[in-house]
Design an enzyme around this catalytic site. Structure first.
Site, PDB file in Angstrom:
ATOM      1  N   CYS A 189       0.149 -34.257-131.574  1.00  0.00           N
ATOM      2  CA  CYS A 189       1.225 -34.831-130.759  1.00  0.00           C
ATOM      3  C   CYS A 189       2.587 -34.545-131.393  1.00  0.00           C
ATOM      4  O   CYS A 189       2.940 -35.156-132.401  1.00  0.00           O
ATOM      5  CB  CYS A 189       0.991 -36.341-130.622  1.00  0.00           C
ATOM      6  N   CYS A 230       5.068 -37.485-131.174  1.00  0.00           N
ATOM      7  CA  CYS A 230       4.786 -38.544-132.156  1.00  0.00           C
ATOM      8  C   CYS A 230       5.225 -38.128-133.557  1.00  0.00           C
ATOM      9  O   CYS A 230       5.813 -38.912-134.288  1.00  0.00           O
ATOM     10  CB  CYS A 230       3.288 -38.838-132.221  1.00  0.00           C
ATOM     11  N   ASP A 231       4.909 -36.906-133.943  1.00  0.00           N
ATOM     12  CA  ASP A 231       4.995 -36.546-135.361  1.00  0.00           C
ATOM     13  C   ASP A 231       6.027 -35.477-135.692  1.00  0.00           C
ATOM     14  O   ASP A 231       6.263 -35.204-136.871  1.00  0.00           O
ATOM     15  CB  ASP A 231       3.610 -36.069-135.844  1.00  0.00           C
TER      16      ASP A 231
HETATM   17  C1  LIG Z   1      -3.117 -38.463-134.779  1.00  0.00           C
HETATM   18  C2  LIG Z   1      -2.391 -39.163-133.652  1.00  0.00           C
HETATM   19  C3  LIG Z   1      -1.120 -39.668-133.881  1.00  0.00           C
HETATM   20  C4  LIG Z   1      -0.450 -40.324-132.859  1.00  0.00           C
HETATM   21  N1  LIG Z   1       0.784 -40.824-133.119  1.00  0.00           N
HETATM   22  C5  LIG Z   1       1.446 -41.498-132.157  1.00  0.00           C
HETATM   23  C6  LIG Z   1       2.733 -42.053-132.415  1.00  0.00           C
HETATM   24  O1  LIG Z   1       3.277 -41.935-133.517  1.00  0.00           O
HETATM   25  N2  LIG Z   1       3.348 -42.712-131.393  1.00  0.00           N
HETATM   26  C7  LIG Z   1       2.786 -42.843-130.147  1.00  0.00           C
HETATM   27  O2  LIG Z   1       3.402 -43.447-129.270  1.00  0.00           O
HETATM   28  N3  LIG Z   1       1.565 -42.328-129.881  1.00  0.00           N
HETATM   29  C8  LIG Z   1       0.885 -41.659-130.847  1.00  0.00           C
HETATM   30  N4  LIG Z   1      -0.341 -41.111-130.580  1.00  0.00           N
HETATM   31  C9  LIG Z   1      -0.890 -41.231-129.226  1.00  0.00           C
HETATM   32  C10 LIG Z   1      -1.519 -42.622-129.006  1.00  0.00           C
HETATM   33  O3  LIG Z   1      -2.383 -42.912-130.079  1.00  0.00           O
HETATM   34  C11 LIG Z   1      -2.284 -42.641-127.691  1.00  0.00           C
HETATM   35  O4  LIG Z   1      -1.427 -42.285-126.630  1.00  0.00           O
HETATM   36  C12 LIG Z   1      -2.847 -44.035-127.418  1.00  0.00           C
HETATM   37  O5  LIG Z   1      -3.686 -44.426-128.487  1.00  0.00           O
HETATM   38  C13 LIG Z   1      -3.653 -44.058-126.124  1.00  0.00           C
HETATM   39  O6  LIG Z   1      -4.157 -45.349-125.970  1.00  0.00           O
HETATM   40  P1  LIG Z   1      -5.366 -45.632-124.972  1.00  0.00           P
HETATM   41  O7  LIG Z   1      -5.621 -47.095-125.056  1.00  0.00           O
HETATM   42  O8  LIG Z   1      -5.087 -45.057-123.646  1.00  0.00           O
HETATM   43  O9  LIG Z   1      -6.613 -44.807-125.518  1.00  0.00           O
HETATM   44  P2  LIG Z   1      -7.276 -44.638-126.957  1.00  0.00           P
HETATM   45  O10 LIG Z   1      -6.320 -44.861-128.050  1.00  0.00           O
HETATM   46  O11 LIG Z   1      -7.980 -43.326-126.881  1.00  0.00           O
HETATM   47  O12 LIG Z   1      -8.347 -45.820-127.021  1.00  0.00           O
HETATM   48  C14 LIG Z   1      -9.479 -45.838-126.199  1.00  0.00           C
HETATM   49  C15 LIG Z   1     -10.525 -46.726-126.840  1.00  0.00           C
HETATM   50  O13 LIG Z   1     -11.616 -46.873-125.929  1.00  0.00           O
HETATM   51  C16 LIG Z   1     -12.837 -46.847-126.643  1.00  0.00           C
HETATM   52  N5  LIG Z   1     -13.891 -46.433-125.715  1.00  0.00           N
HETATM   53  C17 LIG Z   1     -14.054 -45.218-125.127  1.00  0.00           C
HETATM   54  N6  LIG Z   1     -15.118 -45.235-124.289  1.00  0.00           N
HETATM   55  C18 LIG Z   1     -15.636 -46.489-124.354  1.00  0.00           C
HETATM   56  C19 LIG Z   1     -16.752 -47.129-123.726  1.00  0.00           C
HETATM   57  N7  LIG Z   1     -17.552 -46.482-122.863  1.00  0.00           N
HETATM   58  N8  LIG Z   1     -17.016 -48.423-124.044  1.00  0.00           N
HETATM   59  C20 LIG Z   1     -16.213 -49.107-124.940  1.00  0.00           C
HETATM   60  N9  LIG Z   1     -15.153 -48.539-125.571  1.00  0.00           N
HETATM   61  C21 LIG Z   1     -14.867 -47.252-125.268  1.00  0.00           C
HETATM   62  C22 LIG Z   1     -12.588 -45.846-127.769  1.00  0.00           C
HETATM   63  O14 LIG Z   1     -13.477 -46.095-128.858  1.00  0.00           O
HETATM   64  C23 LIG Z   1     -11.122 -46.132-128.121  1.00  0.00           C
HETATM   65  O15 LIG Z   1     -11.021 -47.081-129.165  1.00  0.00           O
HETATM   66  C24 LIG Z   1      -1.046 -40.460-131.574  1.00  0.00           C
HETATM   67  C25 LIG Z   1      -2.324 -39.941-131.346  1.00  0.00           C
HETATM   68  C26 LIG Z   1      -2.993 -39.297-132.370  1.00  0.00           C
HETATM   69  C27 LIG Z   1      -4.377 -38.738-132.110  1.00  0.00           C
END
Ligand SMILES: Cc1cc2nc3c(=O)[nH]c(=O)nc-3n(C[C@H](O)[C@H](O)[C@H](O)COP(=O)(O)OP(=O)(O)OC[C@H]3O[C@@H](n4cnc5c(N)ncnc54)[C@H](O)[C@@H]3O)c2cc1C
Length: 308
Positions: free
Chosen positions: A135, A138-139
């Site tokens: 990302c 983000c970074d």
């Molecule tokens: C290395 C990295 C650095 C980042 N840095 C930043 C930053 O600095 N700033 C920023 O704004 N964003 C950052 N992001 C992006 C940010 O992390 C994501 O946009 C955000 O986490 C998305 O949130 P989400 O809840 O949609 O999904 P996710 O974070 O993907 O969470 C989904 C969750 O659902 C769970 N899950 C999946 N399927 C199931 C199921 N069937 N049953 C139960 N649980 C399930 C997974 O285990 C997971 O914990 C970064 C991403 C990465 C990879």
């Protein structure tokens, strides 16, 4: 069977923000998380762009995850640490099946997130968040005046590479072919940018470093020559896989597996909303995911009021 008002599938930013709003509205809420709470943000050791957090002292992804979870649980959201395997039924009577039992829920918010595709080389997972990133938004700012490597040849790789030139003094794009999937206009813009250099017909075979990225090993697949390339940042942009396989027969997905939603976060099925990276091709940020989660929760709360 356990009976609840609202099941939230996925304990990332989207799911936890939804859980906070729904629990604070006195709904009986269960947040299902198959791994550890926080989702993708737990993979990074510093977050600088969530408003109000990390202003005076640096804050890590896992710390933000625990703040989100504690906030939702403070208002009564319960967390079940299990994957949801399948969802059946209709609005008002959905059945969520897990290896820990089944839950009967009136409504559901899907927030299972997505995973960045990996190139599958040594060092990639070990150094994720320590110089390896998926990302640039983000970074990118962590790499001011440094040299970074971008891997990929599609639109996101080239666009993110261009974005990184705002910070980095040099961006080297490593791509396994001469041809690009990126659209010509974006490619042309990148080719004119003096900060961008190209390593075509090349692949990164290894990412090296102790507690941060120090260099990568690059191989030219045409002549098999390898080189060690000094860099502090490796940005991998070869696409994302939404975690939606378990609901492919439950709600409509698009051709890349993202959940179809309208601007109210409604899915194709009444009583099911979706939030976060699983239904967002573009923004993929902590705050946009949390915002989607809040929209989904407010609409679910309203729907439950009208339909209970
Ligand atoms: C290395 C990295 C650095 C980042 N840095 C930043 C930053 O600095 N700033 C920023 O704004 N964003 C950052 N992001 C992006 C940010 O992390 C994501 O946009 C955000 O986490 C998305 O949130 P989400 O809840 O949609 O999904 P996710 O974070 O993907 O969470 C989904 C969750 O659902 C769970 N899950 C999946 N399927 C199931 C199921 N069937 N049953 C139960 N649980 C399930 C997974 O285990 C997971 O914990 C970064 C991403 C990465 C990879």
């Amino acid at each position: 069977m356990n009976k609840i008002d609202l099941a939230i599938v996925g304990g990332g930013a989207a799911g936890m923000a939804a859980a906070l709003y729904a629990a604070r509205s006195n709904l009986n809420v269960v947040l299902f998380e198959g791994q550890s709470p926080g989702g993708q943000i737990t993979l990074t050791n510093e977050v600088e762009n969530y408003p109000g957090l990390g202003v005076e002292n640096p804050i890590s992804g896992p710390e933000i995850a625990m703040l989100f979870l504690n906030h939702a649980e403070k208002f009564g959201s319960k967390t079940e640490y299990t994957f949801v395997d399948s969802i059946e039924g209709t609005a008002g009577k959905f059945i969520l099946k897990t290896s820990n039992g089944s839950w009967l829920s009136k409504a559901i918010i899907l927030a299972p997130g997505s995973k960045a595709k990996e190139i599958g080389v040594p060092g990639e997972r070990e150094l994720m968040g320590l110089g390896v990133s998926t990302c640039a938004t983000c970074d990118g700012a962590f790499f001011r005046d440094q040299e970074v490597v971008v891997i990929g040849g599609g639109n996101s790789a080239i666009e993110e590479g261009l974005f990184l030139t705002r910070f980095a003094k040099k961006v080297t794009i490593v791509h396994r072919r001469q041809e690009f999937r990126a659209t010509p206009v974006i490619l042309e813009r990148a080719k004119k940018n003096k900060k961008i250099e190209w390593k075509l017909d090349c692949v990164v075979e290894k990412i090296n470093g102790k507690n941060k990225v120090e260099n990568v090993e690059i191989k030219n697949i045409k002549n098999n020559q390898t080189e060690t390339f000094e860099t502090n940042g490796v940005f991998i942009f070869i696409g994302h896989n939404p975690n939606t396989n378990f609901i492919k027969n439950t709600v409509n997905l698009d051709d890349q597996g993202y959940i179809d939603v309208n601007n109210k976060q409604e899915t194709s099925i009444k009583g099911i909303w979706s939030a976060g990276d699983c239904s967002d091709h573009h923004y993929k940020q902590l705050i946009t995911s949390a915002g989607d989660g809040v929209k989904a929760a407010l609409n679910a709360i309203h729907w439950l009021e009208e339909n209970s």
